[in-house]
Write an enzyme that holds these catalytic residues in place. Sequence first.
Site: not given
Ligand code: NDP
Length: 470
Positions: A229, A263
Amino acid sequence: MMLDVINPATEAVICQIAEDDAKRVDTVVRLARAAFEDWRATSVPERQATLRKVANVIRAHADELAELETQNTGILLKDAKDRYLVRTAANFDFFADYIGQSSGQVFEQHPTYVTTVRREAIGVAGLIAPWNLPLALGSMKIAAAIAFGNACVIKPSEIAPLAVIRLVEIISEVLPKGLVGIVNGRGHITGSALVDHDLVDLISFTGGTETGQRIAAAAGAKLKPVTMELGGKSANIIFDSADLDRALDAALVSIYANNGQQCLAGSRILIHDTIADRFIAAFVERARKIRIGSPLDPLTQLGPVATAAQRDRMLTFFEEAVAQGALPLVGGQRAAGLDRGYFVEPLAVEAPSNDLGVCQEEIFGPFAVFIRFKDAEEAFRLANGTRFGLASYVWTQNLALAMEAQERLEAGVVWINTPVVREMRAPFGGYKQSGIGAQGGAACEAFYSREKTITLPRRIEGLPIERLGI
Ligand code: NDP
């Protein structure tokens, strides 16, 4: 390593959390795997009863969880209580109801054999959640994973883990030990250890598109199924045949609710040129009056964004857009009088072209971009002119145009004459680089369980088997 957890409304360090390394991830995953062996064998009524207990225990702790969520994310407390905690509990009730009604398949067309298809749990699900709606999104993943007989391990965003940590503590009181595990830390350390673990069978990820690409590649190396997502740059198309009062209310809500960090935000407002001047002026007037302040204050309409980096991102995008010829409409500054906390004014610009960075990149904050269009063809072309395809909004009272729009738009969800409405039974997922797979009743069943085909003869008289070796 210890990581600071910050209150975005005050910039105060609320606490520190220990980052879990691969060894600790291994321990939690193994506990989940052990719990899975018993849980997979539970009857549907047993699982339903447990899910309902989870929903009740969340409702009993709703105020505490909502306060933690607000403290750690800046989500308005009234929204945390009235929307997101209600949804968090409802996610468990929803899947309890769903599994009580789901059924397999029977194929009886063959004259001598009958074939059934049933679904089985898979194992341990690795759940990776973002910081914008930690409880509402994280709980949906947990509820779906365990409803279909799996165990799971969730990694909340290290930016906003507190409410999810407490959620897992609370629900673990009514769940088998280890069934829902949690690991904390940064994505590249803890998240990637979870994705890579051989006992983690599937990955459900919500977050940014670039992170999703990395995780899908890592999961693909081990052929683990994923749902992704991801980000969006959703078009909110307002035709001159719209009910403009409702379209205006909705345009404001679609971009500024939840501090703009959604999102599915309607972040590109495509406006029919015949009504554009009037509509934009009314939008700007209302945006200027949005009450910015503490998320604890029930009168606040816009709280802080989640991090200092997010705040700076808003301001930088604004500056760059204006430098590239966009017309500044509102915002562009930190919010006046709020020196502590990551507050910005609501932002909006009018872009001369859909090619600007501000029209193509997901900014993920309270930042609206207006683009004018001349006719429906141009509106659809602009709407589809991004790498994303999460949601679209269409405003018109012309039924034929609405029907054409829903066919022409490349998006997983189209809302017509309404801001977001989440129907849990229906799939929510993105086209193009907004994702793979979806969340929702049947979509979750398809992801969190796997099909098994069983064939047996209806009778054995007259069904000889070739006798080799005689
Ligand atoms: P990120 O992509 O930065 O992070 C999402 C999660 O992934 C965090 O828990 C992050 O950890 C983790 N992560 C990062 N790198 C890795 C890796 N290499 N391996 C495994 N896990 C990893 O997103 P955000 O938290 O900044 O959220 C915002 C984004 O989420 C926006 O783009 C938004 O559109 C999207 N979103 C989409 C939705 C949907 O339903 N389509 C709903 C809500 C949000 P850490 O934070 O510790 O880096």
